[in-house]
Design an enzyme around this catalytic site. Structure first.
Site, PDB file in Angstrom:
ATOM      1  N   LEU A  39      32.089  19.561  72.804  1.00 19.69           N
ATOM      2  CA  LEU A  39      31.957  20.988  73.094  1.00 19.69           C
ATOM      3  C   LEU A  39      33.068  21.727  72.365  1.00 19.69           C
ATOM      4  CD1 LEU A  39      31.215  21.328  76.946  1.00 19.69           C
ATOM      5  CD2 LEU A  39      29.741  22.055  75.072  1.00 19.69           C
ATOM      6  N   ASP A  40      32.743  22.852  71.733  1.00 19.80           N
ATOM      7  CA  ASP A  40      33.766  23.643  71.072  1.00 19.80           C
ATOM      8  C   ASP A  40      34.790  24.149  72.079  1.00 19.80           C
ATOM      9  OD1 ASP A  40      32.718  23.434  68.481  1.00 19.80           O
ATOM     10  OD2 ASP A  40      31.294  25.061  68.844  1.00 19.80           O
ATOM     11  N   PRO A  41      36.018  24.444  71.645  1.00 15.27           N
ATOM     12  CA  PRO A  41      37.053  24.886  72.593  1.00 15.27           C
ATOM     13  C   PRO A  41      36.656  26.090  73.443  1.00 15.27           C
ATOM     14  CG  PRO A  41      38.076  24.285  70.520  1.00 15.27           C
ATOM     15  CD  PRO A  41      36.581  24.201  70.297  1.00 15.27           C
ATOM     16  N   PHE A  42      35.931  27.061  72.878  1.00 12.35           N
ATOM     17  CA  PHE A  42      35.583  28.256  73.653  1.00 12.35           C
ATOM     18  C   PHE A  42      34.463  27.991  74.665  1.00 12.35           C
ATOM     19  CE2 PHE A  42      32.376  28.418  70.362  1.00 12.35           C
ATOM     20  CZ  PHE A  42      31.279  28.983  70.981  1.00 12.35           C
ATOM     21  N   ALA A  43      33.766  26.869  74.526  1.00 13.85           N
ATOM     22  CA  ALA A  43      32.634  26.550  75.397  1.00 13.85           C
ATOM     23  C   ALA A  43      33.111  25.859  76.677  1.00 13.85           C
ATOM     24  CB  ALA A  43      31.640  25.659  74.669  1.00 13.85           C
TER      25      ALA A  43
END
Length: 225
Positions: A39-43
């Protein structure tokens, strides 16, 4: 030795690798740990952590169907197709679409579709990560590939933000979907928020936070693969 799957609710602002490192500190020395799907950091949302022999089931778990809830901002773009880069206004006249227009367009993105990955992705190009190339300002050419989207539902639309629920298979980039939807509407678009709500039988409603893991220990939150 601990073994099984931790259904972690990854917090915003933390990379998947950092989440793995945080849980690794709770394990006995020498116990293997990995994750099934970045998962991307902002997700936020479901990040499956595999403990011990469960790491051998990584590929199987990554093939499980996934569900996301996503917020897309229309009328602008970013280089990364997400909030990690500065917003750029859409070059051209912008006519806000209606909910009916969006609903008529969504079926074009359902099924086995051709999708071009984001330039800022972990895909390797001539042995280098695409995001490393893009960060240096070099051109990145990524070929479209076939991905599977099982369903897209419009949850809410209040210009310029729309919320979607997406059911999909492995390898589908929600960032690319946001970009392509904005282009199809001739207004531009990028992903502003993303929450993974399900991977196979594991759901966000039953996920555990890092704080809870630190308090309870891993035992009560380990599931069989």
């Amino acid at each position: 030795m601990p073994e099984g799957v931790i259904n972690l609710d990854k917090p915003e602002g933390m990379s998947s690798a950092r989440a793995v490192a945080a849980v690794k500190r709770l394990l006995p020395r020498g116990v293997k740990i990995g994750h099934a799907g970045t998962l991307d950091p902002f997700a936020t949302g479901v990040l499956l952590l595999l403990i011990g022999k469960a790491t051998e089931r990584c590929e199987r778990l990554m093939d499980e169907p996934k569900q996301y809830e996503a917020t897309v901002k229309l009328g602008a773009t970013t280089r990364t197709d997400d909030p990690e880069a500065p917003e750029q206004p859409w070059q051209g006249a912008v006519t806000p679409p209606t909910s009916d227009t969006i609903n008529r367009l969504l079926p074009q993105f359902v099924g086995e579709i051709q999708q071009r990955p984001p330039q800022f992705s972990a895909i390797k190009v001539a042995g280098r990560r695409a995001y490393d190339i893009a960060r240096k300002g070099e051109a990145v050419s990524l070929e479209p590939r076939v991905v599977r989207v099982d369903a897209i539902q419009l949850l809410e639309f209040n210009w310029p933000l729309l919320r979607l629920r997406i059911n999909c298979g492995r390898g589908m980039y929600v960032r690319s979907l946001a970009r392509d939807l904005g282009e199809a509407l001739a207004v531009g678009g990028y992903l502003t928020q993303l929450r993974r709500t399900r991977v196979g039988r594991f759901t966000a409603d039953n996920a555990v936070t890092l704080t809870r893991l630190a308090t309870d220990g891993l035992g009560p939150h380990l599931s069989a693969v």
